[in-house]
Design an enzyme around this catalytic site. Structure first.
Site, PDB file in Angstrom:
ATOM      1  N   SER A 240       0.842  -1.196   0.000  1.00  0.00           N
ATOM      2  CA  SER A 240       0.000   0.000   0.000  1.00  0.00           C
ATOM      3  C   SER A 240       0.882   1.253   0.000  1.00  0.00           C
ATOM      4  O   SER A 240       1.706   1.434  -0.894  1.00  0.00           O
ATOM      5  CB  SER A 240      -0.959  -0.031   1.190  1.00  0.00           C
ATOM      6  OG  SER A 240      -1.972   0.943   1.039  1.00  0.00           O
TER       7      SER A 240
ATOM      8  N   ASP B 245      -9.255  -4.531  -5.585  1.00  0.00           N
ATOM      9  CA  ASP B 245      -8.577  -3.354  -5.059  1.00  0.00           C
ATOM     10  C   ASP B 245      -8.978  -2.159  -5.903  1.00  0.00           C
ATOM     11  O   ASP B 245      -8.783  -2.163  -7.129  1.00  0.00           O
ATOM     12  CB  ASP B 245      -7.061  -3.575  -5.103  1.00  0.00           C
ATOM     13  CG  ASP B 245      -6.272  -2.463  -4.438  1.00  0.00           C
ATOM     14  OD1 ASP B 245      -6.871  -1.431  -4.062  1.00  0.00           O
ATOM     15  OD2 ASP B 245      -5.047  -2.638  -4.294  1.00  0.00           O
TER      16      ASP B 245
ATOM     17  N   HIS C 267      -7.402  -5.330  -1.340  1.00  0.00           N
ATOM     18  CA  HIS C 267      -6.249  -4.524  -0.950  1.00  0.00           C
ATOM     19  C   HIS C 267      -5.618  -5.058   0.333  1.00  0.00           C
ATOM     20  O   HIS C 267      -6.275  -5.193   1.360  1.00  0.00           O
ATOM     21  CB  HIS C 267      -6.670  -3.065  -0.761  1.00  0.00           C
ATOM     22  CG  HIS C 267      -5.535  -2.106  -0.618  1.00  0.00           C
ATOM     23  ND1 HIS C 267      -4.759  -1.716  -1.681  1.00  0.00           N
ATOM     24  CD2 HIS C 267      -5.027  -1.469   0.472  1.00  0.00           C
ATOM     25  CE1 HIS C 267      -3.837  -0.858  -1.262  1.00  0.00           C
ATOM     26  NE2 HIS C 267      -3.977  -0.703   0.050  1.00  0.00           N
TER      27      HIS C 267
END
Length: 379
Positions: free
Chosen positions: A214, A318, A348
């Site tokens: 991320s 995601d 995600h």
């Protein structure tokens, strides 16, 4: 909280697909699995995603917690965050084959890292993975339970020496604080006096990988760019791993529009909040700033920059998927050696949930990538 996440497309669990970018010789010589599907065909999302109860509950708690701590005035409720952010203490005695300890780089800015050392291997030459955690630049630390557990498993199963960086968080510390911290950790490890004191003898700093998930994937890219311009004495960055990297832009992509509000984790409201907290105050900018939209209209020309082989991990559920694929395509067009690993029915940062088989599979993919890069560097 629903039992299943309903999407359009095929309702199946499937193994990741690997796509290869770079020169033709690289494509034909690679030992990684050849792609079974094109990127366009894997863009479809599952009709129904069934997740274990533990995963669903954890996702609900994390999403609800984020909504509570991210204030409308652009600040973070740190007091409330402390109540829900479970921390793990370091342990000098091996736990499941890994010992851990913390190192302070700069106490004035609270820059530190946690070292994960696998003890069940006799190998005297282990790669070093400098890893940056996710959390939208505003939450989590190396000792946060969800991240600590992943680093512990990574160190044990690769095996490798994992250095998990505790960089400064936004909005209290905005860009470029986090990227400065990342490069400074590399410089710290490059110094013999620090390395001999804080890393085990079996750590080979000339076989250094930078990795992150991320926001940590976003840091990975930018720190690698900076590192390519710095003359290290011993440290050599030979590979990058970007897991669901956090990129963005002014445009609302198909995956953002299609998955916002239905994906198991992350929303446009949250990503917009994160970017506003990350960028400096008082400076005119939008999400097409090259720091955010690295492959966009204002992208830096990296064709002559010596970036190492890169593994980009994307997930079908995601909302940032399209930005991540654009990043992969940009690296490929810039002549870089790059691999795209696709998990069509994951979300995600799915790798942080060890109860999911895909989490184990990702570690195997990272292991394959590292072994491939190491084998090439030895030739």
């Amino acid at each position: 909280m629903s039992l299943n996440y309903k999407m359009g497309g095929l309702g199946i669990r499937c193994k990741p697909t690997v796509h290869i970018g770079g020169s033709d010789s690289l494509t034909t010589s690679t030992k990684l699995k050849q792609p079974r599907l094109s990127m366009e065909s894997t863009a479809k999302t599952p009709k129904s995603l069934s997740l274990p109860w533990k995963t669903r509950i954890t996702l609900w708690v994390l999403n609800t917690g984020l909504d509570l701590i991210l204030r409308k005035d652009g600040t973070v409720n740190r007091s409330l965050l402390k109540l829900g952010d479970l921390r793990i203490r370091p342990c000098s005695k091996p736990v499941k084959g890994v010992k851990t300890y913390d190192v302070v780089v700069d106490s004035t800015r609270k820059l530190w890292f946690r070292v994960f050392v696998p003890t069940q291997y006799v190998a005297q030459d282990l790669p070093v993975i400098v890893l940056f955690h996710g959390g939208g630049y505003v939450v989590l630390y190396p000792d946060s339970k969800i991240h600590h557990n992943f680093c512990h498993k990574l160190a044990s199963e690769l095996p490798a020496i994992v250095v998990s960086v505790g960089y400064r968080l936004a909005p209290e510390h905005r860009h470029p604080s986090q990227h400065d911290d990342g490069l400074d950790v590399l410089k710290f490890l490059d110094a013999e006096v620090n390395r001999s004191k804080w890393l085990p003898e079996k750590a080979n700093i000339s076989r250094c990988f930078i990795a992150g998930d991320s926001a940590g994937g976003h840091i990975t890219h930018h720190v690698a760019l900076r590192a390519s311009q710095f003359n290290f004495q011993q440290l050599k960055v030979i590979g990058l791993v970007a897991i669901n990297p956090f990129f963005g832009g002014e445009e609302r992509t198909d995956s953002e529009i299609r998955l916002d509000g239905t994906a198991p984790s992350l929303s446009l409201k949250q990503t917009d909040w994160f970017w506003n907290a990350f960028m400096p105050l008082g400076e005119p900018y939008n999400r097409d700033h090259p720091i955010i939209n690295v492959s966009g209209p204002n992208a830096v020309d990296i064709s002559n920059i010596d970036l190492p082989p890169t593994m980009v991990v994307v997930a079908g559920l995601d909302i940032l998927r399209d930005w991540q694929i654009r990043y992969y395509e940009w690296l490929k067009k810039s002549g870089k050696e790059v691999y795209l690993v696709n998990y069509p029915n994951m979300f995600h940062c799915f790798h942080l949930y060890p109860e999911l088989p895909e989490s184990d599979q990702l570690i195997l993919e990272v292991k394959d990538f590292i072994h491939k890069v190491l084998s090439k560097s030895c030739n």
